[in-house]
Design a protein around this motif. Structure first.
Motif, PDB file in Angstrom:
ATOM      1  N   THR A 147     -10.556   2.674  -9.355  1.00 25.07           N
ATOM      2  CA  THR A 147     -10.016   2.884  -8.021  1.00 25.07           C
ATOM      3  C   THR A 147      -9.584   1.568  -7.384  1.00 25.07           C
ATOM      4  OG1 THR A 147     -12.239   2.777  -7.072  1.00 25.07           O
ATOM      5  CG2 THR A 147     -11.432   4.944  -7.695  1.00 25.07           C
ATOM      6  N   ASP A 148     -10.259   0.500  -7.704  1.00 27.95           N
ATOM      7  CA  ASP A 148      -9.882  -0.808  -7.190  1.00 27.95           C
ATOM      8  C   ASP A 148      -8.485  -1.193  -7.677  1.00 27.95           C
ATOM      9  OD1 ASP A 148     -10.918  -2.776  -5.459  1.00 27.95           O
ATOM     10  OD2 ASP A 148     -11.146  -4.138  -7.150  1.00 27.95           O
ATOM     11  N   THR A 149      -8.219  -0.943  -8.954  1.00 27.74           N
ATOM     12  CA  THR A 149      -6.905  -1.242  -9.520  1.00 27.74           C
ATOM     13  C   THR A 149      -5.834  -0.358  -8.905  1.00 27.74           C
ATOM     14  OG1 THR A 149      -7.928  -1.888 -11.605  1.00 27.74           O
ATOM     15  CG2 THR A 149      -5.588  -1.367 -11.657  1.00 27.74           C
ATOM     16  N   GLU A 150      -6.167   0.920  -8.682  1.00 29.16           N
ATOM     17  CA  GLU A 150      -5.203   1.835  -8.079  1.00 29.16           C
ATOM     18  C   GLU A 150      -4.857   1.405  -6.661  1.00 29.16           C
ATOM     19  OE1 GLU A 150      -4.628   6.613  -7.140  1.00 29.16           O
ATOM     20  OE2 GLU A 150      -6.426   5.880  -8.154  1.00 29.16           O
ATOM     21  N   ALA A 151      -5.833   0.943  -5.929  1.00 26.32           N
ATOM     22  CA  ALA A 151      -5.575   0.459  -4.569  1.00 26.32           C
ATOM     23  C   ALA A 151      -4.639  -0.742  -4.588  1.00 26.32           C
ATOM     24  CB  ALA A 151      -6.897   0.105  -3.882  1.00 26.32           C
ATOM     25  N   ASP A 152      -4.891  -1.685  -5.477  1.00 30.77           N
ATOM     26  CA  ASP A 152      -4.027  -2.871  -5.587  1.00 30.77           C
ATOM     27  C   ASP A 152      -2.599  -2.460  -5.918  1.00 30.77           C
ATOM     28  OD1 ASP A 152      -6.150  -4.475  -5.025  1.00 30.77           O
ATOM     29  OD2 ASP A 152      -6.533  -5.069  -7.108  1.00 30.77           O
ATOM     30  N   ARG A 153      -2.437  -1.522  -6.833  1.00 27.27           N
ATOM     31  CA  ARG A 153      -1.087  -1.085  -7.235  1.00 27.27           C
ATOM     32  C   ARG A 153      -0.339  -0.467  -6.068  1.00 27.27           C
ATOM     33  NH1 ARG A 153       0.728   3.801  -8.572  1.00 27.27           N
ATOM     34  NH2 ARG A 153      -1.379   4.684  -8.765  1.00 27.27           N
ATOM     35  N   LEU A 154      -0.997   0.434  -5.337  1.00 22.41           N
ATOM     36  CA  LEU A 154      -0.319   1.140  -4.257  1.00 22.41           C
ATOM     37  C   LEU A 154      -0.076   0.253  -3.043  1.00 22.41           C
ATOM     38  CD1 LEU A 154      -2.146   4.553  -4.594  1.00 22.41           C
ATOM     39  CD2 LEU A 154       0.272   4.099  -4.991  1.00 22.41           C
ATOM     40  N   ILE A 155      -0.930  -0.745  -2.823  1.00 13.73           N
ATOM     41  CA  ILE A 155      -0.677  -1.714  -1.753  1.00 13.73           C
ATOM     42  C   ILE A 155       0.637  -2.443  -2.036  1.00 13.73           C
ATOM     43  CG2 ILE A 155      -1.464  -3.922  -0.805  1.00 13.73           C
ATOM     44  CD1 ILE A 155      -4.341  -2.816  -1.037  1.00 13.73           C
ATOM     45  N   GLY A 156       0.888  -2.723  -3.314  1.00 15.43           N
ATOM     46  CA  GLY A 156       2.145  -3.375  -3.674  1.00 15.43           C
ATOM     47  C   GLY A 156       3.340  -2.448  -3.595  1.00 15.43           C
ATOM     48  N   GLN A 157       3.153  -1.149  -3.827  1.00 17.89           N
ATOM     49  CA  GLN A 157       4.266  -0.199  -3.845  1.00 17.89           C
ATOM     50  C   GLN A 157       4.603   0.355  -2.470  1.00 17.89           C
ATOM     51  OE1 GLN A 157       2.555   2.405  -6.943  1.00 17.89           O
ATOM     52  NE2 GLN A 157       4.398   2.018  -8.145  1.00 17.89           N
ATOM     53  N   ALA A 158       3.651   0.371  -1.557  1.00 19.70           N
ATOM     54  CA  ALA A 158       3.882   0.970  -0.237  1.00 19.70           C
ATOM     55  C   ALA A 158       4.926   0.181   0.541  1.00 19.70           C
ATOM     56  CB  ALA A 158       2.568   1.021   0.538  1.00 19.70           C
ATOM     57  N   ASP A 159       5.673   0.913   1.395  1.00 18.35           N
ATOM     58  CA  ASP A 159       6.665   0.260   2.241  1.00 18.35           C
ATOM     59  C   ASP A 159       6.008  -0.423   3.438  1.00 18.35           C
ATOM     60  OD1 ASP A 159       8.578   1.360   0.541  1.00 18.35           O
ATOM     61  OD2 ASP A 159       8.756   3.176   1.759  1.00 18.35           O
ATOM     62  N   LEU A 160       4.907   0.131   3.907  1.00 15.86           N
ATOM     63  CA  LEU A 160       4.175  -0.439   5.038  1.00 15.86           C
ATOM     64  C   LEU A 160       2.694  -0.212   4.786  1.00 15.86           C
ATOM     65  CD1 LEU A 160       5.094  -0.210   8.778  1.00 15.86           C
ATOM     66  CD2 LEU A 160       2.775   0.361   8.093  1.00 15.86           C
ATOM     67  N   VAL A 161       1.881  -1.219   5.083  1.00 21.22           N
ATOM     68  CA  VAL A 161       0.436  -1.134   4.841  1.00 21.22           C
ATOM     69  C   VAL A 161      -0.295  -1.231   6.180  1.00 21.22           C
ATOM     70  CG1 VAL A 161      -1.559  -2.170   3.718  1.00 21.22           C
ATOM     71  CG2 VAL A 161       0.655  -2.160   2.558  1.00 21.22           C
ATOM     72  N   VAL A 162      -1.184  -0.273   6.404  1.00 19.06           N
ATOM     73  CA  VAL A 162      -2.070  -0.309   7.574  1.00 19.06           C
ATOM     74  C   VAL A 162      -3.453  -0.686   7.078  1.00 19.06           C
ATOM     75  CG1 VAL A 162      -3.104   0.994   9.464  1.00 19.06           C
ATOM     76  CG2 VAL A 162      -0.726   1.447   8.792  1.00 19.06           C
ATOM     77  N   TRP A 163      -3.913  -1.874   7.476  1.00 17.17           N
ATOM     78  CA  TRP A 163      -5.251  -2.326   7.084  1.00 17.17           C
ATOM     79  C   TRP A 163      -6.257  -1.802   8.096  1.00 17.17           C
ATOM     80  CZ3 TRP A 163      -6.404  -4.381   2.543  1.00 17.17           C
ATOM     81  CH2 TRP A 163      -5.367  -4.935   1.783  1.00 17.17           C
ATOM     82  N   VAL A 164      -7.143  -0.956   7.617  1.00 13.95           N
ATOM     83  CA  VAL A 164      -8.170  -0.370   8.484  1.00 13.95           C
ATOM     84  C   VAL A 164      -9.424  -1.239   8.400  1.00 13.95           C
ATOM     85  CG1 VAL A 164      -9.514   1.689   9.027  1.00 13.95           C
ATOM     86  CG2 VAL A 164      -7.200   1.918   8.062  1.00 13.95           C
ATOM     87  N   LEU A 165      -9.777  -1.857   9.523  1.00 15.86           N
ATOM     88  CA  LEU A 165     -10.917  -2.771   9.580  1.00 15.86           C
ATOM     89  C   LEU A 165     -11.961  -2.199  10.533  1.00 15.86           C
ATOM     90  CD1 LEU A 165      -8.883  -6.087   9.984  1.00 15.86           C
ATOM     91  CD2 LEU A 165      -9.703  -5.066   7.854  1.00 15.86           C
ATOM     92  N   ASP A 166     -13.227  -2.398  10.219  1.00 13.68           N
ATOM     93  CA  ASP A 166     -14.285  -1.916  11.113  1.00 13.68           C
ATOM     94  C   ASP A 166     -14.884  -3.103  11.862  1.00 13.68           C
ATOM     95  OD1 ASP A 166     -17.124  -2.676   9.780  1.00 13.68           O
ATOM     96  OD2 ASP A 166     -15.645  -2.241   8.207  1.00 13.68           O
ATOM     97  N   PRO A 167     -15.500  -2.863  12.979  1.00 15.29           N
ATOM     98  CA  PRO A 167     -15.997  -3.985  13.801  1.00 15.29           C
ATOM     99  C   PRO A 167     -17.012  -4.857  13.092  1.00 15.29           C
ATOM    100  CG  PRO A 167     -15.955  -1.939  15.062  1.00 15.29           C
ATOM    101  CD  PRO A 167     -15.675  -1.563  13.632  1.00 15.29           C
ATOM    102  N   GLN A 168     -17.794  -4.264  12.173  1.00 17.09           N
ATOM    103  CA  GLN A 168     -18.821  -5.059  11.498  1.00 17.09           C
ATOM    104  C   GLN A 168     -18.237  -5.956  10.411  1.00 17.09           C
ATOM    105  OE1 GLN A 168     -19.310  -1.649  12.084  1.00 17.09           O
ATOM    106  NE2 GLN A 168     -20.590  -2.125  13.879  1.00 17.09           N
ATOM    107  N   LYS A 169     -17.148  -5.504   9.747  1.00 15.70           N
ATOM    108  CA  LYS A 169     -16.638  -6.253   8.584  1.00 15.70           C
ATOM    109  C   LYS A 169     -15.159  -6.608   8.732  1.00 15.70           C
ATOM    110  CE  LYS A 169     -17.802  -3.241   5.445  1.00 15.70           C
ATOM    111  NZ  LYS A 169     -18.015  -2.639   4.098  1.00 15.70           N
ATOM    112  N   TYR A 170     -14.681  -6.762   9.964  1.00 13.35           N
ATOM    113  CA  TYR A 170     -13.248  -7.064  10.143  1.00 13.35           C
ATOM    114  C   TYR A 170     -12.897  -8.448   9.610  1.00 13.35           C
ATOM    115  CZ  TYR A 170     -14.376 -10.067  14.158  1.00 13.35           C
ATOM    116  OH  TYR A 170     -14.852 -11.063  14.968  1.00 13.35           O
ATOM    117  N   ALA A 171     -13.900  -9.332   9.493  1.00 14.03           N
ATOM    118  CA  ALA A 171     -13.650 -10.678   8.939  1.00 14.03           C
ATOM    119  C   ALA A 171     -14.176 -10.786   7.521  1.00 14.03           C
ATOM    120  CB  ALA A 171     -14.298 -11.729   9.826  1.00 14.03           C
ATOM    121  N   ASP A 172     -14.298  -9.646   6.855  1.00 16.43           N
ATOM    122  CA  ASP A 172     -14.841  -9.621   5.493  1.00 16.43           C
ATOM    123  C   ASP A 172     -14.055 -10.563   4.582  1.00 16.43           C
ATOM    124  OD1 ASP A 172     -16.494  -8.493   3.309  1.00 16.43           O
ATOM    125  OD2 ASP A 172     -14.562  -7.675   2.647  1.00 16.43           O
ATOM    126  N   ALA A 173     -14.782 -11.427   3.907  1.00 18.46           N
ATOM    127  CA  ALA A 173     -14.132 -12.469   3.095  1.00 18.46           C
ATOM    128  C   ALA A 173     -13.314 -11.877   1.963  1.00 18.46           C
ATOM    129  CB  ALA A 173     -15.179 -13.426   2.541  1.00 18.46           C
TER     130      ALA A 173
END
Length: 540
Positions: A147-173
């Protein structure tokens, strides 16, 4: 189904990148080449697919509420949300306007059972989203490698990416290191949704939004778009829908994404090979360098020495063949000053040249080729400088043999005797014989008058003997003059033959240099020029 219409600039930049990929093997890092090839393939495939649909991917880590936000945006419970471990395993898609979307979903490799279409009755009031394909991606920090690989592939293929961040981990390294730092120049096709806003007070949310904006700017995202959302209360969902509706209505997200990807790749290529080099590097071998290479190879094969040897040998041997015999015989009676110094006879050294043949010196040919490559590749990137040297030396092992064999066909054998030398020699010995016979004739007439030859008896009077002597003196003079004239003709002919010989040998050397050195080098210079021209076109 219509395809994405590209601007002329994008088409030219993609064509330039195609040329770079074609010329890049052996000159660019394999990883960079692979990324460029992947981008080209993705661009070609995306531009052939529907331009009426905009692919928006919701990406985020485990527990960010990404699937809940996906359901809130779609208005349906389409993507399952976990209770114990909220992890999205497969990509889900919701389509507003199904017509023409199937090939695009096939390209995205979204499984049929995970595709959902908004029914027209449910789309009331959301016509602005017609053409939207919303993807709920697998969690990018999932422990499942697939699933990690699939996410990377689709992030590259998408026309627009919405990064969903939560308050606890919005600065996740992991998110920032793997993805956010790569988003410079992608602001137009990237949105940040600070989700689970319901867990924060108004003051806390405002502080987090400010902090997230500052963090993104420090990481190269100059104008971040941050939308606070809550899938539970619905806060900010309409604002996020408005952002997505704007992207869908413009029908430009696919083009903007490709342009941003090209820009980022162009910057990495420019860091590897600065574009300015194309302005100073030659694209062909100029005439001055061609002549310089020919001169150097002529010296290596000894063309001037062959011409000079031919002249020297002709001059030395002409004394034996076409010089007046009496003069040679008298010269042999005189003492030779060189012998008193115990030096070798120069004529013996010259005579040794007659049995030698043309031979190219390997070290000198290598130096000549090296000098050409050095001059042409000065200032080039080390990779291209090496390739120019390799092209110049590609046939250098065969060069000395080729020069030797080809020039051996035109180099004359210096021990060859021209036919007219034989005629001159016969003529001079006829004069010698005539003088000897006349001398014998006079001797008999003077000392044995009673046995005078028939010729004198026919004259009727020995008083004619002085005239005979005069004729004999004339024979001597004629012989001496013919010897001098013959030698002058030999030297003049040798000079002309030397010019003809050197001209022909030089022409052959130039032809071999063109085939075995210049042509491979010019092909490489052409590649260098085409590569940097493509780099310039890509940067536009």
């Amino acid at each position: 189904m219509s395809t994405v219409t590209t601007k002329p600039g994008l088409a030219q930049r993609l064509a330039a990148l195609t040329k770079i990929v074609e010329l890049g093997p052996g000159r660019l890092e394999p990883k960079l080449l692979a990324e460029a090839s992947t981008l080209l393939n993705r661009a070609g495939e995306r531009l052939k697919l529907s331009s009426e649909h905009t692919v928006v991917a919701l990406a985020g880590g485990t527990g960010s509420g990404k699937s809940s936000l996906f359901n809130a945006l779609s208005g349906l419970e389409l993507s399952p949300t976990g209770v114990r471990r909220p992890t999205t395993a497969r990509t889900h898609a919701c389509v507003w306007g199904l017509e023409g979307a199937a090939p695009l979903l096939d390209w995205l490799q979204v499984q049929w059972r995970h595709r959902f279409a908004r029914a027209s009755a449910l789309d009331k009031g959301e016509s602005q989203l017609h053409g939207l394909i919303l993807l709920d991606l697998p969690d990018h920090d999932s422990i499942r490698a697939l699933t990690d690989t699939e996410a990377d592939r689709l992030i590259g293929q998408a026309d627009l990416v919405v990064w969903v961040l939560d308050p606890q981990k919005y600065a996740d390294a992991s998110t920032h290191r793997r993805y956010v730092t790569e988003l410079a120049g992608h602001e137009a096709v990237t949105v940040f949704a600070l989700n689970q806003a319901d867990l924060l007070s108004t003051e806390e949310l405002a502080e987090l939004v400010i902090d997230l904006n500052d963090l993104l700017r420090r990481e190269g995202v100059e104008h971040p778009s941050v939308v606070p959302t809550s899938a539970v209360t619905g806060r900010g969902v309409d604002s996020l829908k408005s952002v997505l509706a704007g992207a869908v209505s413009r029908r430009r997200s696919a083009i903007q994404k490709l342009e941003a990807d090209l820009h980022r790749l162009e910057q990495r290529l420019a860091e590897t090979m600065p574009v300015g080099e194309v302005l100073s590097a030659p694209s062909s071998v100029d005439e001055a360098r061609r002549l310089g290479l020919t001169d150097a190879l002529c010296d290596a094969v000894g063309v001037p020495a062959v011409g000079e040897a031919m002249e020297n040998v002709y001059a030395e041997r002409s004394m034996r063949w076409v010089g007046w015999p009496y003069s040679r015989w008298v010269a042999k009676l005189r003492p030779d000053p060189l012998r008193s110094l115990h030096l070798e006879d120069v004529s013996d050294e010259i005579h040794g040249i007659t049995t030698s043949s043309v031979s190219a010196q390997t070290a000198e040919t290598v130096n000549a080729v090296q000098a050409l490559a050095d001059g042409l590749s000065a200032g080039m990137h080390p990779v291209w400088r090496t390739s120019v040297h390799h092209a110049a030396r590609s046939r250098s092992a065969q060069l000395p043999k080729a020069l030797t064999e080809d020039l051996a066909e035109v180099a004359p054998r210096l021990d060859r005797v021209p036919g007219w030398w034989w005629l001159l020699k016969v003529w001079q010995y006829v004069l010698v014989a005539a003088f000897v016979l006349g001398l014998a004739w006079l001797a008999v007439g003077v000392f044995f008058p009673g046995r005078a030859p028939l010729g004198i008896q026919l004259l009727g009077d020995t008083a004619a003997l002085p005239w005979v002597g005069l004729m004999m003196a004339s024979v001597l003079g004629l012989g001496a003059l013919s010897g001098i004239a013959s030698r002058n003709f030999v030297e003049l002919g040798a000079s002309r033959e030397r010019e003809r010989l050197e001209r022909e040998m030089r022409r052959r050397v130039a032809a071999i240099a063109e085939t075995m050195v210049v042509e491979p080098v010019e092909r490489e210079l052409g590649r260098h020029h085409a590569f940097y021209t493509a780099m310039n076109n890509l940067a536009r």
